[in-house]
Design an enzyme around this catalytic site. Structure first.
Site, PDB file in Angstrom:
ATOM      1  N   ASP A 143       0.844  -1.194   0.000  1.00 31.06           N
ATOM      2  CA  ASP A 143       0.000   0.000   0.000  1.00 31.06           C
ATOM      3  C   ASP A 143       0.878   1.242   0.000  1.00 31.06           C
ATOM      4  O   ASP A 143       1.937   1.265   0.633  1.00 31.06           O
ATOM      5  CB  ASP A 143      -0.889   0.024   1.247  1.00 31.06           C
ATOM      6  CG  ASP A 143      -2.165  -0.772   1.043  1.00 31.06           C
ATOM      7  OD1 ASP A 143      -2.602  -0.888  -0.110  1.00 31.06           O
ATOM      8  OD2 ASP A 143      -2.705  -1.273   2.032  1.00 31.06           O
ATOM      9  N   ASP A 152     -10.371  22.315  11.523  1.00 28.74           N
ATOM     10  CA  ASP A 152      -9.920  21.117  10.804  1.00 28.74           C
ATOM     11  C   ASP A 152      -8.874  20.393  11.651  1.00 28.74           C
ATOM     12  O   ASP A 152      -7.726  20.828  11.744  1.00 28.74           O
ATOM     13  CB  ASP A 152      -9.333  21.533   9.448  1.00 28.74           C
ATOM     14  CG  ASP A 152      -9.046  20.337   8.550  1.00 28.74           C
ATOM     15  OD1 ASP A 152      -9.060  19.200   9.060  1.00 28.74           O
ATOM     16  OD2 ASP A 152      -8.799  20.541   7.347  1.00 28.74           O
ATOM     17  N   GLU A 161      -3.741  17.252   7.718  1.00 31.00           N
ATOM     18  CA  GLU A 161      -3.618  18.213   6.618  1.00 31.00           C
ATOM     19  C   GLU A 161      -3.971  19.622   7.092  1.00 31.00           C
ATOM     20  O   GLU A 161      -3.265  20.587   6.801  1.00 31.00           O
ATOM     21  CB  GLU A 161      -4.543  17.807   5.462  1.00 31.00           C
ATOM     22  CG  GLU A 161      -4.123  16.533   4.756  1.00 31.00           C
ATOM     23  CD  GLU A 161      -4.758  15.307   5.379  1.00 31.00           C
ATOM     24  OE1 GLU A 161      -5.242  15.397   6.531  1.00 31.00           O
ATOM     25  OE2 GLU A 161      -4.764  14.249   4.721  1.00 31.00           O
ATOM     26  N   PHE A 191     -16.338  19.218   6.824  1.00 27.45           N
ATOM     27  CA  PHE A 191     -16.157  18.514   5.542  1.00 27.45           C
ATOM     28  C   PHE A 191     -17.202  17.410   5.429  1.00 27.45           C
ATOM     29  O   PHE A 191     -17.493  16.706   6.395  1.00 27.45           O
ATOM     30  CB  PHE A 191     -14.753  17.903   5.477  1.00 27.45           C
ATOM     31  CG  PHE A 191     -14.506  17.076   4.250  1.00 27.45           C
ATOM     32  CD1 PHE A 191     -14.030  17.671   3.091  1.00 27.45           C
ATOM     33  CD2 PHE A 191     -14.756  15.710   4.251  1.00 27.45           C
ATOM     34  CE1 PHE A 191     -13.796  16.919   1.951  1.00 27.45           C
ATOM     35  CE2 PHE A 191     -14.527  14.944   3.114  1.00 27.45           C
ATOM     36  CZ  PHE A 191     -14.055  15.549   1.964  1.00 27.45           C
ATOM     37  N   THR A 192     -17.777  17.263   4.235  1.00 26.28           N
ATOM     38  CA  THR A 192     -18.675  16.138   3.962  1.00 26.28           C
ATOM     39  C   THR A 192     -18.278  15.518   2.631  1.00 26.28           C
ATOM     40  O   THR A 192     -17.698  16.179   1.765  1.00 26.28           O
ATOM     41  CB  THR A 192     -20.152  16.577   3.884  1.00 26.28           C
ATOM     42  OG1 THR A 192     -20.335  17.427   2.752  1.00 26.28           O
ATOM     43  CG2 THR A 192     -20.592  17.296   5.149  1.00 26.28           C
ATOM     44  N   THR A 228     -20.099  17.562  -0.301  1.00 30.11           N
ATOM     45  CA  THR A 228     -19.576  18.867  -0.728  1.00 30.11           C
ATOM     46  C   THR A 228     -18.087  18.816  -1.046  1.00 30.11           C
ATOM     47  O   THR A 228     -17.585  19.635  -1.807  1.00 30.11           O
ATOM     48  CB  THR A 228     -19.795  19.922   0.369  1.00 30.11           C
ATOM     49  OG1 THR A 228     -19.053  19.538   1.544  1.00 30.11           O
ATOM     50  CG2 THR A 228     -21.275  20.034   0.718  1.00 30.11           C
ATOM     51  N   SER A 270     -14.707  22.185   3.159  1.00 28.36           N
ATOM     52  CA  SER A 270     -15.000  22.638   4.519  1.00 28.36           C
ATOM     53  C   SER A 270     -14.666  24.120   4.588  1.00 28.36           C
ATOM     54  O   SER A 270     -14.129  24.689   3.629  1.00 28.36           O
ATOM     55  CB  SER A 270     -14.171  21.849   5.541  1.00 28.36           C
ATOM     56  OG  SER A 270     -12.781  22.065   5.306  1.00 28.36           O
ATOM     57  N   LYS A 316     -12.505  25.744   1.482  1.00 30.14           N
ATOM     58  CA  LYS A 316     -11.356  25.077   0.860  1.00 30.14           C
ATOM     59  C   LYS A 316     -11.741  23.620   0.606  1.00 30.14           C
ATOM     60  O   LYS A 316     -12.449  22.998   1.400  1.00 30.14           O
ATOM     61  CB  LYS A 316     -10.085  25.168   1.716  1.00 30.14           C
ATOM     62  CG  LYS A 316     -10.025  24.255   2.918  1.00 30.14           C
ATOM     63  CD  LYS A 316      -8.646  24.311   3.557  1.00 30.14           C
ATOM     64  CE  LYS A 316      -8.447  23.192   4.565  1.00 30.14           C
ATOM     65  NZ  LYS A 316      -9.309  23.255   5.722  1.00 30.14           N
ATOM     66  N   ASP A 330      -5.003  -5.027   5.752  1.00 28.40           N
ATOM     67  CA  ASP A 330      -5.594  -5.015   7.094  1.00 28.40           C
ATOM     68  C   ASP A 330      -7.117  -4.963   7.086  1.00 28.40           C
ATOM     69  O   ASP A 330      -7.752  -5.149   8.110  1.00 28.40           O
ATOM     70  CB  ASP A 330      -5.059  -3.838   7.917  1.00 28.40           C
ATOM     71  CG  ASP A 330      -5.316  -2.487   7.255  1.00 28.40           C
ATOM     72  OD1 ASP A 330      -5.942  -2.461   6.174  1.00 28.40           O
ATOM     73  OD2 ASP A 330      -4.893  -1.464   7.812  1.00 28.40           O
TER      74      ASP A 330
END
Length: 670
Positions: free
Chosen positions: A301, A338, A342, A367-368, A371, A374, A385, A508
């Site tokens: 990964d 946030d 990030e 944030f969703t 959309t 956020s 953004k 995992d």
């Protein structure tokens, strides 16, 4: 699990191994090892010869001489048994420490009833609060908790486990440190992860691997050949008028068959699983470790393995006509709520505390997935953004244009393997934040090691192909699967296997289970779901995604140790041949004097010296068999040349020196 290395000569392990060395003399046990079984038959015959001599037989040499060879053969058997026993004893010592963890634990059911852990069945549900020991293996149905897994992994740092996702699995015997969780039992009593670990480290469930079986058959073949060689020497000896005793024939046979590797073979296999265990990897079979040494393709990964996993803000780009300080303020305020890595990295890059702007009554926009953005609303301003296309759509719906230079910046960031976050204020684009997923330090060197081993590395990621290609090139992987879905991993593995390659993979999640089951080596994270752990043939207790690289090296070390000691053992026979054959026939056939390279004292001293060397070389090599030959990724052909030089040539020269030195000592008494 505490996997601290025990000394080879740990007192308890050492004494237990000595006891087992005698128990393993049972012919029903020893017959599984054809080489050493024939040695036991030879020792028994010599024992009968000793009795025969006591009864008056004069043609078979002195009683003391025959008894000495019998004792030496007995020690050869004991040393071979000791090699296997000490490997098993170390596993049993670890199993004992694990049993202390597996105790009867009270479990609180949903209705408040307290029952014993042994009464829990698959499908039962129990509650764990702070301070409770988790009673059985299971999946968290509700809640989130901090878990102390040190009893299983040896790692003192607590971990977080929560319902849903890929970190919902909990193991019986671990301790809840905070909060409360509801656990669904996923195993029957006696079939828990801890029970399986105990069986594995004890060797109770260990079976010989195909490679080990093939080598056992080869050694049995060599043994049959030398039985024929030794038996046919009798008529030659009679024809030449050379009296050869039964002790001499048995000594010749024992010294010519590959007793060294025959005595160490089981120990090497057990030690391979033991080394994996000490790396905190539970293997469901020795075959898994062995196959890891032959892996051709490695699926890894991207996030958390190749890259650090937390994308960080690395640069701000402002739109034309926008003040950089104004953009900085807007992007910091949009990240106030946030809590993601990030979001925190954006504030860190700006170097500003959001509180320093002194805004009042802010409304935070979370944030969703719908959309994909956020932000924050305050004093009539709407700052957002998010993903480039989401913010573009938001602005264009209000009749505002999407600047060309912003589009160019977004494409440039994506082409460089980054993630662009576009920022708007009152539905007007004001700039872009560049996020980069940082490649782990030193990962390029690790992939270079794998290339030298001849292993193809494949990065698996959900990123778009542009980002995936950039990260793959930067990390040095050979191939990548972008926008990967579970079936994509499965299909890639099947394609490689159809072309004759062996594939390893680490995962995992439940969605990784099909690919883990399909891969030749499937390594599941201990923190992962029960489905992933059941599908894989190894479990990594440390949850370290780069452990797969270490597993491959352990597998290669196992195969190389077996190969080098086989080479050494067979090469040994060459020197023992030159010690024994001239000694037996030189008096009757003077022409054989040219083969008498070692110039040993007498036929009797030559036989004793060869048998002594044949016995003591086994315990001398036990540490090497258990520790393993040092592995270097230098390519198969270079590795073969190196091993032939060290263990092939060394296997010929060491016995010449050793037998000669022993002969000088034996000559004082013969």
């Amino acid at each position: 699990m505490n996997t601290n290395n025990k000394s080879l000569f740990d007192k308890r392990v050492f004494y237990d191994a000595i006891k087992q060395s005698f128990i393993k003399l049972n012919p029903r046990t020893l017959i599984k090892n054809p080489v050493m079984f024939t040695v036991e038959i030879g020792a028994f015959v010599l024992f009968l010869v000793c009795i025969w001599i006591l009864l008056g037989e004069k043609s078979q040499g002195s009683f003391g001489y025959n008894l000495t060879i019998f004792i030496l053969l007995l020690f050869t058997l004991l040393f071979a048994n000791f090699a296997e026993a000490i490997a098993e004893a170390r596993g049993k010592a670890q199993a004992d420490s694990l049993r202390k963890t597996r105790e009867e634990t009270p479990a609180t059911l949903e209705d408040g009833t307290i029952v014993s852990s042994s009464s829990l069945q698959k499908g039962s549900v129990f509650i764990c609060r702070a301070g409770d020991i988790i009673a059985a293996d299971g999946e968290i149905m509700e809640g989130l908790a901090t878990i102390d897994e040190s009893a299983i992994t040896g790692e003192s740092a607590p971990v977080i486990r929560e319902a849903g996702g890929d970190k919902s699995s909990v193991t019986g015997g671990t301790k809840v440190l905070s909060d409360q969780i509801k656990v669904l039992v996923t195993t029957q009593p006696g079939d828990s992860f801890l029970d399986k670990m105990i069986a594995l480290v004890e060797g109770a469930s260990r079976q010989k691997t195909p490679n080990e079986i093939a080598l056992t058959i080869l050694l049995a073949g060599f043994t049959m050949i030398f039985i024929i060689v030794t038996v046919t020497l009798k008529p030659f000896a009679d024809y030449a008028g050379v009296p050869i005793t039964i002790a001499a024939f048995i000594s010749l046979f024992v010294c010519l068959i590959p007793t060294t590797i025959g005595g160490l073979l089981s120990a090497i296999g057990i030690a391979g699983m033991d080394r994996a265990l000490r790396a905190n990897v539970i293997t469901k079979s020795g075959r898994a470790v062995e196959v890891a040494g032959d892996i051709d393709v490695l699926l890894l990964d991207k996030t958390g393995t190749i890259t650090i996993g937390n994308r960080k803000a690395t640069q701000f780009y402002t739109a034309e006509g926008v003040d950089p300080l104004h953009f900085q303020k807007s992007v910091v305020l949009s990240s106030m709520s946030d809590e993601t890595p990030e979001g925190k990295s954006i504030i860190e890059l700006a170097g500003k505390d959001p509180k320093s702007y002194g805004i009042s009554n802010p409304v935070f926009i979370p944030f969703t997935a719908e959309t994909r953005s956020s932000g924050i609303d305050f004093d009539g301003l709407r700052i957002r953004k998010g993903a480039a296309d989401a913010i573009r759509k938001l602005c264009e719906e209000k009749g505002n244009s999407y600047p060309l230079e912003i589009q160019e910046i977004v494409e440039k960031i994506a082409n460089n393997g980054g993630t662009p976050l576009v920022v708007s204020e009152n539905e007007k684009i004001i700039g872009v934040v560049e996020l980069q997923d940082i490649v782990k330090p030193g990962i390029q060197e690790r992939f270079a090691r794998l290339r030298m081993m001849g292993i193809k590395t494949v990065m698996v990621t959900g990123d778009n192909p542009l980002t995936a290609r950039f990260i793959a090139e930067k990390a040095g992987v050979a191939d990548y699967i972008a926008e990967a879905k579970p079936e994509d991993k499965m299909n890639y593995i099947k394609k490689e296997q159809s072309e004759g390659r062996l594939v390893a993979m680490m995962g995992d999640g439940t969605n990784d289970a099909p690919a883990l089951a399909q891969a030749n080596v499937g390594v599941a994270m201990n923190s992962g779901t029960q489905a992933a752990k059941e599908a894989g043939n190894m479990v990594d207790l440390d949850n370290d995604p780069t452990k797969l690289i270490e597993i491959v090296e352990i597998g290669k070390q196992l195969l190389m140790t077996r190969g080098t000691l086989t080479t050494f053992s067979i090469a040994n026979d060459v020197a023992k041949y030159f010690a024994l054959i001239p000694a037996l026939f030189i008096t009757a056939i003077p022409a054989l004097n040219g083969l008498n390279i070692m110039q040993l004292h007498s036929p009797e001293s030559a036989i004793l010296s060869a048998v002594i060397f044949n016995a003591i070389i086994i315990p001398i090599l036990i540490p090497l068999a258990l520790k393993g030959v040092a592995y270097k990724p230098i390519g198969a052909s270079a590795l073969l040349r190196r091993n032939l030089l060290i263990y092939g040539l060394g296997g010929i020269l060491v016995p010449f020196v050793g037998i000669k030195l022993i002969d000088l000592f034996v000559a004082l008494f013969v």
